[in-house]
Design a protein around this motif. Structure first.
Motif, PDB file in Angstrom:
ATOM      1  N   SER A  88      -0.604  13.132 -17.235  1.00 28.12           N
ATOM      2  CA  SER A  88      -1.481  12.772 -16.112  1.00 28.12           C
ATOM      3  C   SER A  88      -0.598  12.415 -15.046  1.00 28.12           C
ATOM      4  N   LYS A  89      -0.473  12.891 -13.757  1.00 25.43           N
ATOM      5  CA  LYS A  89       0.622  12.475 -13.053  1.00 25.43           C
ATOM      6  C   LYS A  89       0.329  11.880 -11.906  1.00 25.43           C
ATOM      7  N   VAL A  90      -1.166  11.282 -11.943  1.00 29.04           N
ATOM      8  CA  VAL A  90      -1.768  10.406 -11.012  1.00 29.04           C
ATOM      9  C   VAL A  90      -0.767   9.183 -10.764  1.00 29.04           C
ATOM     10  N   ARG A 114      10.517  12.553  -9.797  1.00 30.40           N
ATOM     11  CA  ARG A 114       9.406  13.063  -9.138  1.00 30.40           C
ATOM     12  C   ARG A 114       8.056  12.218  -9.313  1.00 30.40           C
ATOM     13  N   GLY A 115       7.446  11.973  -8.044  1.00 31.53           N
ATOM     14  CA  GLY A 115       6.517  11.117  -8.221  1.00 31.53           C
ATOM     15  C   GLY A 115       6.913   9.527  -8.071  1.00 31.53           C
ATOM     16  N   GLY A 116       8.264   9.246  -7.625  1.00 30.92           N
ATOM     17  CA  GLY A 116       8.896   7.946  -7.718  1.00 30.92           C
ATOM     18  C   GLY A 116       8.512   7.150  -6.733  1.00 30.92           C
ATOM     19  N   SER A 117       7.843   7.545  -5.774  1.00 27.77           N
ATOM     20  CA  SER A 117       7.308   6.190  -4.544  1.00 27.77           C
ATOM     21  C   SER A 117       6.276   5.398  -5.433  1.00 27.77           C
ATOM     22  N   ASP A 118       5.576   5.886  -6.282  1.00 26.52           N
ATOM     23  CA  ASP A 118       4.630   5.025  -7.026  1.00 26.52           C
ATOM     24  C   ASP A 118       5.559   3.734  -7.497  1.00 26.52           C
ATOM     25  N   THR A 119       6.737   4.146  -8.039  1.00 24.73           N
ATOM     26  CA  THR A 119       7.773   3.076  -8.821  1.00 24.73           C
ATOM     27  C   THR A 119       8.335   2.201  -7.602  1.00 24.73           C
ATOM     28  N   GLN A 146       1.093  -1.104   0.074  1.00 26.54           N
ATOM     29  CA  GLN A 146      -0.007  -0.075  -0.052  1.00 26.54           C
ATOM     30  C   GLN A 146       0.891   1.154  -0.116  1.00 26.54           C
ATOM     31  N   LYS A 147       0.655   2.094  -1.018  1.00 26.94           N
ATOM     32  CA  LYS A 147       1.350   3.283  -1.125  1.00 26.94           C
ATOM     33  C   LYS A 147       0.480   4.470  -0.915  1.00 26.94           C
ATOM     34  N   PHE A 148       1.103   5.429   0.237  1.00 30.38           N
ATOM     35  CA  PHE A 148       0.333   6.649   0.420  1.00 30.38           C
ATOM     36  C   PHE A 148       1.204   8.016  -0.023  1.00 30.38           C
TER      37      PHE A 148
HETATM   38 MG    MG Z   1       2.261  11.007  -7.218  1.00 28.05          MG
END
Ligand code: MG
Ligand code: ADP
Ligand code: ASP
Length: 424
Positions: free
Chosen positions: A210-212, A152-157, A6-8
């Motif tokens: 789309s940066k979601v 940036r946004g790398g926690s998704d990865t 689970q990523k927050f």
């Molecule tokens: Mg993000």
């Protein structure tokens, strides 16, 4: 027993109250019988704050990449410690790990490092001992022991890569909207949540602005077949499942929807060389030096030739605009071109949908809708499942709304989505 990652994201852990909310969600999953690995981002705004500090310290130079990454990585380190303290206080055994402690091995491309390998053993050990494992997103370590970050946004990865390494049953990305929408709901309040979207479509949407979800997270999930879901941290609901094509049939319908969504970006700039001799090799003479300087080119358009001369236009990321313009001006002298000019206030608007493959007329419907709003199209590019146009930046949001309407993507239930606060 199943295993979930689970990523927050930043707004979900913006303060202690929200971290408590995350802890309660994680504990609920644990109590429902799942093993849980949690990945967290830095607290909202923190990565930007650290970035500003780095530029302040470097003054008119670029921050040193190794130290810059080390600094930015600390945002996530703060959050894992805080969440673990809260989990323990609430009575749930937990252990936090930085990227280096897990051993998320990356290459040494600071600020955009790629994950090469993950050692899942210590995480498995903790899960086996009944603990919740809390891992810092966005960070890794290279073979020299230097801390790296994933962009940036790398926690998704991080989350998807861990899910792949641990063969998790699902990777859940909790954020400030309750799923993937037909377009950014902050721009079009009547946007509709998608029950499902294919990996292919999500990959296009992410790469077109789309940066979601970070694009690499989607790539990873597709490659390793990780079931991926986007959900809200603040309200319950099914979210959006990212699926392989074919699973995507809407209930009661045998056809895929024509358009899955609309993406837009302000991140590009346009450069044009006017009056270049239209001879073999001219494109490589223009774009070769740009590629040699490691500048990625996106759209390219060459006009038909007139009196043996032609015009050549392409787009690059805005951050590379000045460098690309310098290179082009140099090459214009070499090629004897008449003029070089650039425009950094452009926007790119894209329609994405696997249904386009089997339907003609999408482009003309798109152009008609933009024309009706008086929006001039400067460049066009298409692929099997997307059409992108470049317009003046100031028309980007108007264009998005017009296309959303023209392709009947609005939520017909009359409900409008509420998005939490402002994005980082
Ligand atoms: Mg993000
Ligand atoms: P997090 O901090 O949780 O990683 P992000 O800000 O990176 O969150 O991503 C969530 C944001 O993505 C939303 O608040 C929304 O404004 C934006 N967004 C852009 N396009 C879309 C889309 N098609 N569907 C949902 N959200 C989108
Ligand atoms: N904190 C990082 C960022 O703001 C990584 C992430 O949130 O995914 O980009």
């Amino acid at each position: 027993m199943s295993l979930v990652v689970q990523k927050f994201g930043g707004s979900s852990v913006a303060n202690i109250e929200r971290i408590e909310n995350v802890a309660r969600k994680v504990i609920a999953s644990r109590e429902a019988g799942h093993d849980v690995v949690v990945v967290v981002s830095a607290m909202k705004g923190e990565t930007d704050r650290l970035n500003e500090l780095a530029y302040g310290a470097a003054q008119n130079t670029t921050p040193r990449p190794r130290e810059h990454d080390l600094l930015l990585s600390t945002g996530e380190t703060v959050t894992i410690a805080l969440l673990t303290m809260v989990l323990e206080r609430m009575g749930s055994p937990a252990r936090c790990l930085t990227g280096a402690q897990v051993r998320i091995l990356t290459d040494s491309a600071f600020s955009k490092a790629r994950i090469q390998d993950i050692d899942a053993e210590s995480i498995r050990g903790d899960l086996g001992a009944g603990r919740i494992v809390v891992v810092a997103g966005f960070q890794g370590v290279d073979e020299n022991g230097s801390i790296t970050t994933l962009g940036r946004g790398g926690s998704d990865t991080t989350a998807v890569a861990l899910a792949a390494a641990l063969e998790a049953d699902e990777c859940q990305i909790y954020t400030d909207v309750d799923g993937v929408y037909t377009t950014d709901p902050r721009v079009v309040p009547t946007a509709r949540r998608l029950e499902q979207v294919t990996f292919e479509e999500m990959l296009e949407l992410a790469s077109l602005g789309s940066k979601v979800l970070q694009i690499r997270a989607v790539e990873f999930a597709g490659k390793y077949q990780v079931p991926l879901r986007v959900l809200s941290s603040f309200q319950d609901g099914p979210g959006t499942l990212i699926t392989t094509e074919g699973q995507n049939m809407q209930q009661g319908s045998m056809e895929e929807p024509l358009i899955a969504g609309i993406a837009f970006t302000r991140d590009e700039a346009k450069l044009t060389m006017i009056g270049v001799p239209d001879t073999p090799g001219v494109a490589t003479q223009i774009l070769g030096p740009v590629a040699d300087a490691n500048i990625e080119v996106d759209m390219i358009v060459q006009n038909i030739s007139n009196d043996g001369l032609t015009d050549f236009t392409f787009t690059v990321n805005k951050t590379e605009y000045d460098r690309a313009l310098d290179i082009l001006s140099q090459q214009a002298k070499v090629l004897g071109a008449r003029e070089v000019f650039g425009d950094s206030s452009i926007g790119k608007l894209s329609l994405v949908g696997v249904g386009m493959r089997s339907h003609a007329g999408v482009a003309s419907r798109m152009f008609k809708a933009l024309a009706a709003e008086g929006i001039n199209i400067q460049m066009i590019s298409t692929s099997e499942i997307k059409i992108s146009v470049v317009t003046d930046e100031k028309y980007l949001e108007l264009g998005t709304r017009a296309l959303h309407k023209a392709f009947e993507l609005d939520d017909r239930s009359g409900k409008t989505v509420s998005v939490e606060g402002q994005s980082d």
